[in-house]
Enzyme design. Structure first.
Site, mmCIF file in Angstrom:
data_model
loop_
_atom_site.group_PDB
_atom_site.id
_atom_site.type_symbol
_atom_site.label_atom_id
_atom_site.label_comp_id
_atom_site.label_asym_id
_atom_site.label_seq_id
_atom_site.Cartn_x
_atom_site.Cartn_y
_atom_site.Cartn_z
ATOM 1 N N VAL A 134 -90.051 23.112 -34.195
ATOM 2 C CA VAL A 134 -89.480 24.194 -35.001
ATOM 3 C C VAL A 134 -89.383 25.468 -34.173
ATOM 4 O O VAL A 134 -88.403 26.223 -34.243
ATOM 5 C CB VAL A 134 -90.329 24.432 -36.274
ATOM 6 C CG1 VAL A 134 -89.866 25.692 -36.994
ATOM 7 C CG2 VAL A 134 -90.234 23.237 -37.192
ATOM 8 N N ALA A 135 -90.418 25.714 -33.346
ATOM 9 C CA ALA A 135 -90.417 26.915 -32.502
ATOM 10 C C ALA A 135 -89.327 26.850 -31.448
ATOM 11 O O ALA A 135 -88.772 27.876 -31.043
ATOM 12 C CB ALA A 135 -91.777 27.077 -31.835
ATOM 13 N N ILE A 137 -86.306 24.950 -31.409
ATOM 14 C CA ILE A 137 -84.906 24.772 -31.802
ATOM 15 C C ILE A 137 -84.340 26.077 -32.366
ATOM 16 O O ILE A 137 -84.871 26.622 -33.332
ATOM 17 C CB ILE A 137 -84.773 23.646 -32.854
ATOM 18 C CG1 ILE A 137 -85.217 22.316 -32.256
ATOM 19 C CG2 ILE A 137 -83.340 23.546 -33.361
ATOM 20 C CD1 ILE A 137 -85.315 21.196 -33.262
ATOM 21 N N GLU A 139 -82.325 27.340 -34.694
ATOM 22 C CA GLU A 139 -81.606 26.823 -35.875
ATOM 23 C C GLU A 139 -80.333 27.606 -36.199
ATOM 24 O O GLU A 139 -79.360 27.051 -36.699
ATOM 25 C CB GLU A 139 -82.528 26.840 -37.109
ATOM 26 C CG GLU A 139 -83.690 25.870 -37.063
ATOM 27 C CD GLU A 139 -84.917 26.470 -36.398
ATOM 28 O OE1 GLU A 139 -84.777 27.547 -35.792
ATOM 29 O OE2 GLU A 139 -85.996 25.863 -36.468
ATOM 30 N N ASP A 181 -43.664 32.409 -19.902
ATOM 31 C CA ASP A 181 -42.210 32.439 -20.044
ATOM 32 C C ASP A 181 -41.724 33.826 -19.637
ATOM 33 O O ASP A 181 -42.466 34.805 -19.711
ATOM 34 C CB ASP A 181 -41.841 32.135 -21.499
ATOM 35 C CG ASP A 181 -40.353 31.970 -21.693
ATOM 36 O OD1 ASP A 181 -39.671 31.565 -20.736
ATOM 37 O OD2 ASP A 181 -39.858 32.250 -22.799
ATOM 38 N N ASP A 466 -41.815 30.019 -26.483
ATOM 39 C CA ASP A 466 -41.266 30.346 -27.796
ATOM 40 C C ASP A 466 -40.324 29.277 -28.337
ATOM 41 O O ASP A 466 -40.061 29.224 -29.526
ATOM 42 C CB ASP A 466 -40.544 31.695 -27.759
ATOM 43 C CG ASP A 466 -39.456 31.748 -26.689
ATOM 44 O OD1 ASP A 466 -39.223 30.717 -26.022
ATOM 45 O OD2 ASP A 466 -38.843 32.822 -26.512
ATOM 46 N N ASP A 470 -40.955 24.236 -25.426
ATOM 47 C CA ASP A 470 -42.254 24.667 -24.910
ATOM 48 C C ASP A 470 -43.420 23.983 -25.624
ATOM 49 O O ASP A 470 -44.554 24.000 -25.119
ATOM 50 C CB ASP A 470 -42.416 26.183 -25.069
ATOM 51 C CG ASP A 470 -41.411 26.960 -24.241
ATOM 52 O OD1 ASP A 470 -41.207 26.589 -23.073
ATOM 53 O OD2 ASP A 470 -40.838 27.932 -24.753
ATOM 54 N N ASN A 560 -86.988 32.334 -36.917
ATOM 55 C CA ASN A 560 -85.750 31.730 -36.418
ATOM 56 C C ASN A 560 -84.555 31.955 -37.334
ATOM 57 O O ASN A 560 -83.428 32.146 -36.869
ATOM 58 C CB ASN A 560 -85.951 30.227 -36.216
ATOM 59 C CG ASN A 560 -86.771 29.920 -34.975
ATOM 60 O OD1 ASN A 560 -87.236 30.830 -34.305
ATOM 61 N ND2 ASN A 560 -86.958 28.651 -34.680
ATOM 62 N N ASP A 564 -84.508 36.583 -36.355
ATOM 63 C CA ASP A 564 -83.765 36.286 -35.129
ATOM 64 C C ASP A 564 -82.254 36.350 -35.331
ATOM 65 O O ASP A 564 -81.517 36.737 -34.437
ATOM 66 C CB ASP A 564 -84.137 34.888 -34.616
ATOM 67 C CG ASP A 564 -85.219 34.965 -33.551
ATOM 68 O OD1 ASP A 564 -85.769 36.058 -33.370
ATOM 69 O OD2 ASP A 564 -85.511 33.943 -32.923
#
Length: 725
Positions: A134-135, A137, A139, A181, A466, A470, A560, A564
Site C-alpha cells: 500500500v505504501a 503503490i 494509487e 503541408d 487538410d 492526407d 496516497n 498526495d
C-alpha cells in the site's frame, strides 16, 4: 464530379481538386494524353470523384467508380493504416510493469524474513507485506495523469489547438519531425501580388502611381479584364483574379466604381488552349481592347511596348529582358501574368481572328505568401531540435521558394518530387531522409512512406494536412494534425489534433505545451514515488529492527489518496518555463525510471524516511507505540506536503517563485487542513487510529517535516549558482 474519368471533350475546364491534393488553386484541364502514373495535379486529362468543376464544361468517359476511384483508394489506405501507442503509454506500461515486479519481490522478501527468520505470526507478516505494498503503490497516479493531460488540452484549446485524444497531449513533447503541408498552414492560402515589371523596372504595389499613365493602364487591364470582386472583405471568384482586384484596392482603385464608369462592351473568355482573356472598353473615349494571359502566348501577339516616355516598336532586346524577368519570377516560385492592350476603331468587333497586335504593358507576379509568423515558428522548431519538412502537392519550384523564405530549406538540403521518391529504394531513402526538406507533387502513398521512413529512425513524427489525401498519413503519424478551417471532415476524423487557425506556429505552441505536460507528469511521478519510497524505507526499517508497524493501512491510504493527490495535481498545473523549447526532444525510447530519476527518488525518499523515523523514535521514547505511529504518520504526511514544492521543477523555489503556481499553495493549505482534521477532531482520531499529541510533539513533527525540503532547496540553490557561473 461523380466518378473518375478521362476527358473526351473539354472547353476551358477548371476543377478544384483541393480535397485530393490540398492545393487551393483550380487545375486547368485539357485533352493531352498523359501517363496515369503521375501526381493527381499533373493529370490534366483526368477528372476525379468528389472534386468540383469551377469553370468551363467537358464530357468524360468514366474509368472508375466506388472504391476504385482515387477517393476510394485513399479510403482503403486509411482503413489499412494502424495507429501506434504514444511514448507516454509505452513509458507508463514499462513503469507499471517494473514497479509491480519490484513491489512483489520486496513484499515477498519481507514476508519470508518475517516468517522464517524472525518467526513472526503468518497473518502479522502478511499484514506487514500488505502495508508495504500500500505504501509503495501510487494509487492516484492514473487519475493524476488523466487530469494533467485534460488540463493540458484545455490550455491548448485556448491557443487554437483542439486535442481529440488525451494520449496525444504528451506525445507532442517528444516530436522531433514535423511534416507540414504548405498551403494554408505555412502560407496564407491567398494569392497575393508580389512584384510588378513594367517600363523595364521591377516595382511593388506601393510604387504604383495613378498619375503615371502606364501604371494606370496596367491597373485598368488587371481590374477590368477580371470577373472577381470583393464582397464584405472576402474574395469572390478565381484566386488569381481576386489577387489582382486586391492589388487595385491597395493602389486606391475601387473595382466596382471602375467597372461602373467603364462597362464591358465585348469579351472573349479565358480558354485553356489560348491561355488568354480579352475584353473591350471605352478608355478615355477611345475603344480599347485589354488582354491578359500567359507570357509565352501574349508576347508572340505583341508588336509594340509602352514605356513611360511613350509607345514604340518592341525589339528583340525588349523580348529577351521580359523573358529573363519572367524566368527570375518563376524561379522564385511566383505565378506570372502578362498584360497588353491596343486601341481599335469604333466599328471594331472583338474576335479570335483579331486577338493580336497588342502593346505590351508589363508583368504581374503573385504567389500564396508565407504567413508572417511562419518564419519565427520554423526558427523556434529548429531551436527546439525539431526538423520541419514541407510536403505539398504544389510544384517543386514553388514549394522550394516558399521553404527558403521561411527557413525550412537551407543550403545542402534536397527538394524531391513524388516521382523521384517512387524511384528511390528504401535503403537510399533511409540514408538521405534527414537531408530532404521539401517533397512536391506527392501522392497519399508517398506521404505514408515519408512518415514511415522517419518512424523507422525512431523519430516521433507529426503530420499536418487538410485534404482527403492526407488522411492516411495523418493516421499513420504519431501525431496527426488537421486544419480546422480548410480541412475536410475525413482529415479531421483521422487526426489527433485540429488547428482552429490552420497555423504552423500553433503546432510549435502545442509542442511546448506537450513538453510541459510530460515534464509535469514526470515531476508528479517523482513526487509520488519519492514520498512512497519514504514509506517503504520506513516500513522496511521497522520490520528489520523488530519495531512496531509505523503506519496503519488507513494512514497510508489517507496519504496516497488524499494529501498526495492534491500536490501531485498542483505539480501538473506548473506553467512552462521559458527555456523549454531550447531543449532537444526527449528520446521516446527512454523510460521514466532512468538511473538519475531513481537516484533522486531514493535520495529524497531516504531523507524523508530518516526524519519520519526520528519522529517515530521520539514517540516511542514517550512509552507509547500509538504515539510513535501518530508522530510518524503526521511527519510523513506533512513532509510530503512540503515535498510538493521541491518537485515543481529542477530549479529552486526562490527562482520559481511561490506565486507562479497558486495551485501548489492551495494544495499545501488543503493538505494541512485535512491533516489537522484527522489529528485534532475526536471523531476522526478514532477513525484514523491516531492519538492526541502534546504541544512539544506537534512542534517536533513540524520541524522534522520541514527538514527534507530545507535540505533539498539548499542543494538546488547551490546547483543553480554553480550553473550560472
Amino acid at each position: 464530379i461523380c466518378a473518375d474519368g478521362r476527358l473526351l471533350e473539354c472547353a476551358s475546364l477548371k476543377c478544384a481538386e483541393s480535397a485530393l491534393t490540398g492545393e487551393s488553386l483550380p487545375v486547368e484541364k485539357d485533352l493531352a494524353d498523359i501517363d496515369g502514373d503521375v501526381p493527381l495535379g499533373d493529370r490534366k486529362n483526368m477528372v476525379f470523384s468528389g472534386c468540383f468543376v469551377t469553370y468551363g464544361r467537358a464530357r468524360f468517359l468514366v474509368t472508375s467508380t466506388g472504391m476504385h476511384t482515387e477517393m476510394g483508394r485513399i479510403a482503403a489506405l486509411l482503413k489499412s493504416t494502424e495507429e501506434k501507442k504514444t511514448p507516454l503509454q509505452v513509458s507508463l506500461d514499462q513503469f507499471g510493469r517494473k514497479l509491480s515486479i519490484g513491489i512483489l519481490v520486496i513484499c515477498a522478501l519481507l514476508f519470508a524474513v518475517s516468517v522464517f527468520l524472525r518467526g513472526e505470526n503468518v497473518m502479522n507478516a502478511f499484514l506487514f507485506a500488505v502495508a508495504l505494498a500500500v505504501a509503495a503503490i501510487p494509487e492516484a497516479l492514473s487519475s493524476i495523469v488523466t487530469i494533467v493531460q485534460a488540463m493540458g488540452t484545455q490550455k491548448m484549446a485556448k491557443e487554437h489547438a483542439i486535442i481529440k485524444e488525451l494520449k496525444a497531449v504528451e506525445s507532442l513533447g517528444c516530436v522531433s519531425v514535423i511534416c507540414s503541408d504548405k498551403t494554408g498552414t505555412l502560407t496564407q492560402n491567398k494569392m497575393t501580388v508580389q512584384n510588378i515589371y513594367t517600363n523595364g523596372q521591377t516595382i511593388t504595389i506601393d510604387q504604383l502611381n495613378l498619375k503615371n499613365q502606364l501604371h494606370r493602364y496596367l491597373l485598368y487591364d488587371a481590374i477590368l479584364t477580371n470577373d472577381s470582386s470583393i464582397v464584405d472583405g472576402k474574395g469572390i471568384g478565381d484566386p488569381t483574379e481576386f489577387a489582382l482586384v486586391e492589388m487595385g484596392r491597395k493602389a486606391t482603385v475601387d473595382e466596382n466604381l471602375l467597372r461602373e464608369l467603364m462597362p464591358r462592351l465585348e469579351e472573349i473568355p479565358f480558354d485553356s488552349d489560348r491561355k488568354l482573356m480579352s475584353t473591350k472598353y471605352e478608355l478615355h473615349d477611345v475603344p480599347t481592347v485589354l488582354t491578359k494571359g500567359a507570357l509565352d502566348v501574349l508576347l508572340d501577339r505583341t508588336v509594340k511596348i509602352r514605356m513611360e516616355e511613350g509607345i514604340r516598336d518592341i525589339t528583340q532586346e525588349d523580348r529577351d529582358a521580359i523573358l529573363q524577368k519572367n524566368l527570375e519570377f518563376s524561379q522564385e516560385g511566383l505565378r506570372v501574368l502578362a498584360f497588353g492592350y491596343k486601341e481599335v476603331p469604333e466599328d471594331y468587333t472583338l474576335s479570335l481572328d483579331n486577338e493580336n497586335d497588342f502593346i505590351f504593358l508589363g508583368l504581374i507576379s503573385m504567389m500564396d505568401p508565407p504567413r508572417e509568423e511562419s518564419k519565427a515558428a520554423v526558427a523556434d522548431a529548429k531551436r527546439a531540435g525539431i526538423k520541419p519538412v514541407m510536403i505539398t502537392g504544389d510544384h517543386k519550384i514553388t514549394a522550394t521558394a516558399i521553404a527558403k523564405q521561411i527557413g525550412i530549406f537551407e543550403d545542402g538540403d534536397i527538394a524531391m518530387t513524388g516521382r523521384e521518391l517512387d524511384a528511390m529504394p528504401e535503403e537510399e531513402l533511409d540514408r538521405r531522409i534527414t537531408d530532404i526538406s521539401v517533397y512536391a507533387r506527392v501522392s497519399p502513398e508517398n506521404k505514408i512512406r515519408i512518415v514511415d521512413a522517419w518512424q523507422r529512425r525512431g523519430s516521433i513524427t507529426a503530420m499536418t494536412g487538410d485534404g482527403v489525401n492526407d488522411a492516411p498519413a495523418l493516421k499513420k503519424a504519431d501525431i496527426g494534425v488537421a486544419m480546422g478551417i480548410t480541412g475536410t471532415e475525413v482529415s479531421k476524423d483521422a487526426a489527433a489534433m485540429i488547428l482552429t487557425d490552420d497555423n504552423f506556429a500553433t503546432i510549435i505552441k502545442a509542442v511546448a505545451n506537450g513538453r510541459n505536460v510530460y515534464r509535469n507528469i514526470k515531476n508528479a511521478i517523482k513526487f509520488l514515488l519519492s514520498g512512497n519510497m519514504a514509506g517503504i524505507l520506513s516500513v522496511l526499517y521497522t520490520s528489520l529492527a523488530a519495531l512496531p508497524v509505523p503506519f496503519a493501512p488507513v494512514h497510508l491510504l489517507f496519504i496516497n489518496l488524499l494529501t498526495d493527490s492534491l500536490p501531485a495535481i498542483a505539480i501538473g498545473m506548473e506553467p512552462a518555463e521559458k527555456d523549454l523549447l531550447s531543449e532537444a526532444p526527449r528520446n521516446p525510447k527512454t523510460g521514466i525510471l532512468t538511473k538519475d530519476f531513481m537516484t533522486t527518488i531514493l535520495t529524497q525518499g531516504g531523507i524523508i524516511a530518516v526524519c519520519t523515523m526520528i519522529a517515530f523514535h521520539t514517540g516511542l521514547r514517550s512509552g507509547s507505540a500509538a504515539t510513535a505511529s501518530t508522530m510518524a504518520f503526521a511527519t510523513l504526511t506533512l513532509a510530503r506536503l512540503f515535498h510538493g514544492f521541491n518537485c515543481r521543477s529542477k530549479h529552486n523555489i526562490f527562482k520559481l517563485g511561490f506565486s507562479s503556481n497558486w495551485y501548489s499553495l492551495g494544495a499545501f493549505a488543503a493538505g494541512v487542513v485535512l491533516l489537522g482534521i484527522v489529528m485534532f477532531v475526536p471523531f476522526m482520531q478514532n477513525l484514523f487510529s491516531v492519538t492526541p499529541l502534546t504541544q512539544s510533539q506537534i512542534i517536533d513533527v513540524c520541524l522534522l517535516a520541514a527538514v527534507p525540503t530545507v535540505l533539498i532547496q539548499i542543494f538546488k540553490v547551490m546547483r543553480d549558482i554553480k550553473h550560472r557561473k
